[in-house]
Design a protein around this motif. Structure first.
Motif, PDB file in Angstrom:
ATOM      1  N   ASN A 174      15.069  -5.454   2.846  1.00 55.35           N
ATOM      2  CA  ASN A 174      14.872  -4.927   4.296  1.00 55.35           C
ATOM      3  C   ASN A 174      13.813  -5.434   4.989  1.00 55.35           C
ATOM      4  O   ASN A 174      13.734  -6.023   6.004  1.00 55.35           O
ATOM      5  CB  ASN A 174      14.772  -3.513   4.225  1.00 55.35           C
ATOM      6  CG  ASN A 174      15.924  -2.659   4.303  1.00 55.35           C
ATOM      7  OD1 ASN A 174      17.111  -3.306   4.363  1.00 55.35           O
ATOM      8  ND2 ASN A 174      16.159  -1.469   3.858  1.00 55.35           N
ATOM      9  N   ALA A 175      12.619  -5.555   4.181  1.00 52.50           N
ATOM     10  CA  ALA A 175      11.343  -6.058   4.870  1.00 52.50           C
ATOM     11  C   ALA A 175      11.582  -7.541   5.125  1.00 52.50           C
ATOM     12  O   ALA A 175      11.069  -8.024   6.270  1.00 52.50           O
ATOM     13  CB  ALA A 175      10.172  -6.098   3.779  1.00 52.50           C
ATOM     14  N   LEU A 176      12.105  -8.459   4.387  1.00 55.17           N
ATOM     15  CA  LEU A 176      12.591  -9.745   4.758  1.00 55.17           C
ATOM     16  C   LEU A 176      13.772  -9.690   5.792  1.00 55.17           C
ATOM     17  O   LEU A 176      13.224 -10.783   6.648  1.00 55.17           O
ATOM     18  CB  LEU A 176      13.033 -10.160   3.243  1.00 55.17           C
ATOM     19  CG  LEU A 176      13.034 -12.022   3.230  1.00 55.17           C
ATOM     20  CD1 LEU A 176      11.473 -12.349   3.478  1.00 55.17           C
ATOM     21  CD2 LEU A 176      13.609 -12.371   2.156  1.00 55.17           C
ATOM     22  N   LYS A 177      14.740  -9.131   5.616  1.00 57.37           N
ATOM     23  CA  LYS A 177      15.590  -8.944   6.944  1.00 57.37           C
ATOM     24  C   LYS A 177      15.025  -8.742   8.149  1.00 57.37           C
ATOM     25  O   LYS A 177      15.435  -9.405   9.090  1.00 57.37           O
ATOM     26  CB  LYS A 177      16.554  -7.963   6.739  1.00 57.37           C
ATOM     27  CG  LYS A 177      17.806  -8.407   5.809  1.00 57.37           C
ATOM     28  CD  LYS A 177      19.063  -7.485   5.771  1.00 57.37           C
ATOM     29  CE  LYS A 177      18.845  -5.866   5.627  1.00 57.37           C
ATOM     30  NZ  LYS A 177      19.890  -5.130   5.043  1.00 57.37           N
TER      31      LYS A 177
ATOM     32  N   GLY B 269       5.860 -14.084   9.302  1.00 55.87           N
ATOM     33  CA  GLY B 269       5.122 -12.770   9.176  1.00 55.87           C
ATOM     34  C   GLY B 269       4.793 -12.652   7.799  1.00 55.87           C
ATOM     35  O   GLY B 269       4.386 -13.728   7.164  1.00 55.87           O
ATOM     36  N   GLU B 270       4.091 -11.403   7.415  1.00 55.67           N
ATOM     37  CA  GLU B 270       3.498 -10.978   6.185  1.00 55.67           C
ATOM     38  C   GLU B 270       4.523  -9.824   5.648  1.00 55.67           C
ATOM     39  O   GLU B 270       4.580  -8.821   6.111  1.00 55.67           O
ATOM     40  CB  GLU B 270       2.387 -10.900   6.262  1.00 55.67           C
ATOM     41  CG  GLU B 270       1.435 -10.874   4.938  1.00 55.67           C
ATOM     42  CD  GLU B 270       0.012 -10.483   5.284  1.00 55.67           C
ATOM     43  OE1 GLU B 270      -0.737 -11.719   5.419  1.00 55.67           O
ATOM     44  OE2 GLU B 270      -0.201  -9.514   5.054  1.00 55.67           O
ATOM     45  N   ILE B 271       4.536 -10.030   4.383  1.00 57.62           N
ATOM     46  CA  ILE B 271       5.025  -8.790   3.437  1.00 57.62           C
ATOM     47  C   ILE B 271       3.907  -8.319   2.524  1.00 57.62           C
ATOM     48  O   ILE B 271       3.618  -9.390   1.838  1.00 57.62           O
ATOM     49  CB  ILE B 271       6.370  -8.901   2.733  1.00 57.62           C
ATOM     50  CG1 ILE B 271       7.395  -9.205   3.940  1.00 57.62           C
ATOM     51  CG2 ILE B 271       6.650  -7.889   2.058  1.00 57.62           C
ATOM     52  CD1 ILE B 271       8.809  -9.531   3.389  1.00 57.62           C
ATOM     53  N   ARG B 272       3.752  -6.994   2.388  1.00 59.14           N
ATOM     54  CA  ARG B 272       2.633  -6.779   1.683  1.00 59.14           C
ATOM     55  C   ARG B 272       2.948  -5.750   0.325  1.00 59.14           C
ATOM     56  O   ARG B 272       3.714  -4.726   0.938  1.00 59.14           O
ATOM     57  CB  ARG B 272       1.422  -6.018   2.412  1.00 59.14           C
ATOM     58  CG  ARG B 272       0.089  -6.230   1.696  1.00 59.14           C
ATOM     59  CD  ARG B 272      -0.927  -5.702   3.030  1.00 59.14           C
ATOM     60  NE  ARG B 272      -1.543  -7.021   3.566  1.00 59.14           N
ATOM     61  CZ  ARG B 272      -2.538  -7.842   3.106  1.00 59.14           C
ATOM     62  NH1 ARG B 272      -3.262  -7.166   1.770  1.00 59.14           N
ATOM     63  NH2 ARG B 272      -2.980  -8.836   3.648  1.00 59.14           N
TER      64      ARG B 272
ATOM     65  N   SER C  82       4.762  -3.059   3.089  1.00 64.36           N
ATOM     66  CA  SER C  82       4.763  -3.188   4.260  1.00 64.36           C
ATOM     67  C   SER C  82       5.184  -4.520   5.136  1.00 64.36           C
ATOM     68  O   SER C  82       4.794  -5.587   4.155  1.00 64.36           O
ATOM     69  CB  SER C  82       2.986  -2.398   4.894  1.00 64.36           C
ATOM     70  OG  SER C  82       2.457  -3.174   3.982  1.00 64.36           O
ATOM     71  N   ASP C  83       5.530  -4.462   6.135  1.00 57.86           N
ATOM     72  CA  ASP C  83       5.903  -5.712   6.901  1.00 57.86           C
ATOM     73  C   ASP C  83       5.310  -5.966   8.243  1.00 57.86           C
ATOM     74  O   ASP C  83       5.111  -4.707   8.796  1.00 57.86           O
ATOM     75  CB  ASP C  83       7.387  -6.069   6.718  1.00 57.86           C
ATOM     76  CG  ASP C  83       8.398  -4.982   7.668  1.00 57.86           C
ATOM     77  OD1 ASP C  83       8.019  -4.823   8.679  1.00 57.86           O
ATOM     78  OD2 ASP C  83       8.886  -4.310   6.857  1.00 57.86           O
ATOM     79  N   THR C  84       5.507  -7.102   8.725  1.00 60.88           N
ATOM     80  CA  THR C  84       4.926  -7.253  10.107  1.00 60.88           C
ATOM     81  C   THR C  84       6.032  -7.378  11.013  1.00 60.88           C
ATOM     82  O   THR C  84       6.079  -8.188  11.930  1.00 60.88           O
ATOM     83  CB  THR C  84       4.042  -8.417  10.296  1.00 60.88           C
ATOM     84  OG1 THR C  84       4.687  -9.664   9.881  1.00 60.88           O
ATOM     85  CG2 THR C  84       2.708  -8.026   9.477  1.00 60.88           C
TER      86      THR C  84
ATOM     87  N   VAL D  70       6.867   1.225   3.920  1.00 62.37           N
ATOM     88  CA  VAL D  70       7.882   1.997   3.149  1.00 62.37           C
ATOM     89  C   VAL D  70       6.875   2.632   1.972  1.00 62.37           C
ATOM     90  O   VAL D  70       6.572   1.652   1.129  1.00 62.37           O
ATOM     91  CB  VAL D  70       9.038   1.426   2.730  1.00 62.37           C
ATOM     92  CG1 VAL D  70       9.796   2.303   1.737  1.00 62.37           C
ATOM     93  CG2 VAL D  70       9.838   0.990   3.670  1.00 62.37           C
ATOM     94  N   GLU D  71       6.844   3.758   1.622  1.00 70.06           N
ATOM     95  CA  GLU D  71       5.701   4.412   0.842  1.00 70.06           C
ATOM     96  C   GLU D  71       6.600   5.044  -0.357  1.00 70.06           C
ATOM     97  O   GLU D  71       7.518   6.087  -0.001  1.00 70.06           O
ATOM     98  CB  GLU D  71       4.796   5.375   1.403  1.00 70.06           C
ATOM     99  CG  GLU D  71       3.952   5.970   0.354  1.00 70.06           C
ATOM    100  CD  GLU D  71       2.902   6.850   1.222  1.00 70.06           C
ATOM    101  OE1 GLU D  71       3.311   7.308   2.367  1.00 70.06           O
ATOM    102  OE2 GLU D  71       1.904   6.794   0.601  1.00 70.06           O
ATOM    103  N   LEU D  72       6.570   4.590  -1.446  1.00 71.83           N
ATOM    104  CA  LEU D  72       7.384   5.438  -2.470  1.00 71.83           C
ATOM    105  C   LEU D  72       6.147   6.050  -3.393  1.00 71.83           C
ATOM    106  O   LEU D  72       5.460   5.388  -4.097  1.00 71.83           O
ATOM    107  CB  LEU D  72       8.157   4.319  -3.224  1.00 71.83           C
ATOM    108  CG  LEU D  72       8.807   3.071  -2.605  1.00 71.83           C
ATOM    109  CD1 LEU D  72       9.317   2.108  -3.519  1.00 71.83           C
ATOM    110  CD2 LEU D  72      10.100   3.832  -2.184  1.00 71.83           C
TER     111      LEU D  72
END
Ligand code: ADP
Length: 272
Positions: free
Chosen positions: A161-164, A170-173, A189-191, A251-253
């Motif tokens: 999802n973050a990538l989609k 952008g950046e994914i952490r 998290s994503d931007t 997204v927090e798990l």
């Protein structure tokens, strides 16, 4: 006495009957309605790719004189839609099994830090092709008592999802740590485009898509987060999503740290 008992029995069965046909049946009816909606939505979702495959195949068969090269765009569409169909069926099976408690969690001691790094690594190439950087901040060691396959499935859903939903550059952490004495936390998290305020309360609903056309063109089924929530809750954890408009999504798990204790006790007893 016999007459009194019969009268009392009669009254009891009338009251019990009213209760059963009324209030007591409400949850059963609700669950039935939910299942009905699930089947209707599922059929609708399955129909679209099936119809596309059907139409494209018919068009190919109408022109046997065409070369494979000529038909390759249609074949590519058939391939894409059949993949989508396969994913939908897999997702529907997972949810149907989770509803009937047939989907089992098989926990073992996981090195969550390695699992996180491996899954993240598998996305790096795809992310790079979109100019998206993936940054990891993972505490080591990070142990979780969990189902290896399901935890990987969960991470894939959230990272996918973050990538989609993150545009180019952008950046994914990906962060993983022990958050407190009780909790282990993974935050992805994503931007990206973020989630609109009105969509946020619904994103865990089956087939719910925030931006329908975007989700569909990205291959989304609207089932990812429902499955993600089931996996987290089956591990005794919780999932939260934070998003402020266009500032991206977090997204927090959260998993109970009890799992860590069980895991370390297990490894301790294995060592001893
Ligand atoms: P989908 O297959 O549509 O991605 P999901 O259940 O995984 O279905 O997600 C539901 C909806 O939540 C998506 O359609 C999208 O609108 C929103 N969503 C989920 N993750 C993100 C994210 N990282 N950024 C923006 N929107 C998201």
């Amino acid at each position: 006495d016999i007459i009194a008992a019969l009268v009392a029995g009669g009254i009891f069965s009338i009251v019990a009957g009213m209760f059963l046909s009324g209030r007591a049946l409400i949850p059963i009816r609700r669950s039935w309605d939910k299942q009905q909606r699930f089947v209707t939505d599922a059929s609708h979702e399955l129909r679209t790719p099936a119809a596309v495959i059907h139409a494209q195949t018919e068009l190919i068969l109408q022109h046997p004189e065409h070369s494979v090269e000529h038909e390759s765009p249609r074949i590519a569409v058939i391939l894409k839609e059949s993949r989508r169909l396969g994913k939908l069926v897999d997702d529907l099976l997972t949810l149907a099994r989770s509803d009937s408690n047939q989907a089992q969690i098989h926990p073992s001691r996981l090195s969550l830090d390695s699992v996180l790094l491996e899954v993240t690594e598998s996305f790096r190439l795809l992310a790079a092709s979109k100019g998206i950087a993936i940054v990891t901040e993972i505490e080591r060691p990070l142990a979780l008592w969990g189902d290896d396959g399901r935890i990987r499935q969960l991470l894939v859903i959230v990272l996918d999802n973050a990538l989609k939903y993150t545009p180019e550059a952008g950046e994914i952490r990906v962060a993983g740590r022990y958050a407190s004495s009780y909790t282990l936390s993974i935050v992805i998290s994503d931007t990206g485009c973020g989630i609109a305020e009105e969509d946020l309360p619904h994103v865990f609903e089956r087939f719910y898509r925030g931006d329908k056309s975007r989700s569909r063109t990205q291959g989304g089924t609207g089932l990812g987060l429902s499955i993600a929530r089931w996996i987290v809750e089956a591990h005794g954890g919780s999932i939260r999503i934070h998003s402020k408009g266009t500032e991206g999504t977090q997204v927090e798990l959260l998993f109970p740290r009890k799992a860590r204790e069980i895991a370390s006790r297990e490894s301790g007893s294995r060592r001893s």
